[in-house]
Design an enzyme around this catalytic site. Structure first.
Site, short mmCIF file in Angstrom:
data_model
loop_
_atom_site.label_atom_id
_atom_site.label_comp_id
_atom_site.label_asym_id
_atom_site.label_seq_id
_atom_site.Cartn_x
_atom_site.Cartn_y
_atom_site.Cartn_z
N LEU A 21 -58.13 89.96 71.93
CA LEU A 21 -56.91 89.80 72.98
C LEU A 21 -57.23 89.36 74.16
O LEU A 21 -58.34 89.59 74.55
CB LEU A 21 -56.25 91.41 72.99
CG LEU A 21 -55.62 91.91 71.53
CD1 LEU A 21 -55.12 93.18 72.10
CD2 LEU A 21 -54.66 91.18 71.09
N ASP A 22 -56.37 88.48 74.81
CA ASP A 22 -56.63 88.14 76.04
C ASP A 22 -56.76 89.23 77.06
O ASP A 22 -56.35 90.37 76.93
CB ASP A 22 -55.47 87.23 76.72
CG ASP A 22 -55.49 85.91 75.98
OD1 ASP A 22 -56.21 85.40 75.21
OD2 ASP A 22 -54.30 85.40 75.79
N LYS A 23 -57.48 88.99 78.04
CA LYS A 23 -57.93 90.17 79.07
C LYS A 23 -56.48 90.80 79.63
O LYS A 23 -56.41 92.05 79.45
CB LYS A 23 -58.49 89.49 80.20
CG LYS A 23 -58.73 90.53 81.38
CD LYS A 23 -59.39 89.84 82.72
CE LYS A 23 -59.69 91.06 83.78
NZ LYS A 23 -60.39 89.99 84.81
N THR A 53 -53.55 90.79 78.04
CA THR A 53 -52.74 91.36 77.01
C THR A 53 -53.24 92.76 76.58
O THR A 53 -54.40 92.95 76.08
CB THR A 53 -53.02 90.43 75.92
OG1 THR A 53 -52.56 89.13 76.01
CG2 THR A 53 -52.16 90.75 74.48
#
Length: 319
Positions: free
Chosen positions: A146-148, A150
């Site tokens: 997951l993106d930082k 998110t």
């Protein structure tokens, strides 16, 4: 971060691997440094690999970071664990936590926390070998990310067998991943199926963009449903069929409804100037190792969503 640019001379004959060409340039970067410290490689503006063959006239841009640590250390970082058995650990990742060590984020990551939680020893950094070997060493147990910014559900593997099992589930798309998000804008249709290619934005190498009528880039598919609207804001639930970098963020921008708090694909909103990325992985349905039936993992709505929605309800009627 340091940045290096080079152009292959017009009189260059034939094709050569990018890493070999760069290493041949006086006072440039050797192949070991290329493999261990590079964060991004662009050839003629397009993301590339060290193994790509370059030819005369190609323009090469490389970004890297020095001071790579010798080891990946276990760190006592609290985790919100949703489920755990001998094969997997399912976590509700907090916003702001990076999934695995990489340039710019060598500690404080989910991997550092998992190593401590699992009682593992530190992992020596691999600085020689293939790109795949180096990356694999840096992210034990990580089968997706997951993106930082998110938050939400991420499943990790505690052993090699479960890692291979989960990787197959993701590769063959034998799972369902759902997210909730709050967007600036209203989609023209209450629900839809977005299918585009995703390419790197030629005007900004930190961004991606959705394009159609081309085979360039990677195919991406996102299914969305608008749950409710408040003025010019929408609460949306999406299910992704592919897992491209920034996929949901790019597709919402493509839809004309960028995600609230998205510092890359949206502007600061005057009603919510302090908002962080309003994107949360809310549900994962997947078969666990050696299980015939699917398991479903869910999380509660994050506080930041509840706070924004409370304000929206005061400002606008729910539709």
């Amino acid at each position: 971060m340091p940045f290096f640019s080079a152009k292959v001379p017009q009189d260059f004959v034939g094709l050569e691997r990018l890493d070999k060409f760069i290493a041949s340039i006086p006072n440039s970067m050797n192949r070991s440094k290329l493999k261990s410290g590079v964060t991004e490689i662009l050839v003629n503006g397009k993301k590339s690999k060290l193994s790509q063959k370059v030819k005369c006239g190609d323009v090469i841009d490389i970004q890297w970071e020095d001071n790579i640590p010798e080891d990946i250390e276990p760190e006592n970082i609290p985790l919100d664990i949703i489920f755990e058995n001998e094969d997997v650990t399912v976590i509700n990742k907090k916003q702001g936590m990076v999934t695995h060590p990489a340039c710019g984020n060598w500690n404080g990551t989910l991997v550092n926390a998992l190593l401590y939680h699992w009682g593992r020893e530190k992992i020596p950094q691999l600085k020689d070998g293939t790109e795949a070997e180096i990356l694999t060493r840096r992210r034990p147990g990580i089968v997706h990310r997951l993106d930082k910014e998110t938050s939400g559900i991420i499943i990790t593997a505690k052993n090699r067998n479960s890692e291979e099992w989960l990787q197959t589930q993701f590769k063959d798309k034998r799972l369902q991943k759902e997210y909730i998000l709050i967007c600036c804008g209203r989609p023209k249709q209450k629900s839809g199926d977005i299918r585009t290619q995703i390419i790197r934005d030629p005007k900004n190498r930190h961004r991606f963009k959705a394009v159609t009528d081309t085979d360039e880039g990677k195919f991406a598919r996102t299914i969305y449903t608008c749950i409710s609207s408040y003025g010019n804001y929408s609460l949306i639930r999406v299910r992704i069929k592919t897992g491209r970098t920034h996929q949901i963020r790019v597709h919402m921008k493509y839809l004309g409804c960028p995600i609230l708090g998205d510092s890359i694909y949206s502007k600061t909103d005057k009603n919510f100037p302090e908002a962080t990325l309003m994107l949360h992985s809310v549900q994962l349905k997947i078969r666990l190792p050696n299980e015939k039936d699917f398991s479903t993992f869910k999380t509660k709505t994050p506080d930041r969503f509840i706070e924004v929605e409370k304000k929206l309800k005061k400002m606008f009627p729910k539709e």
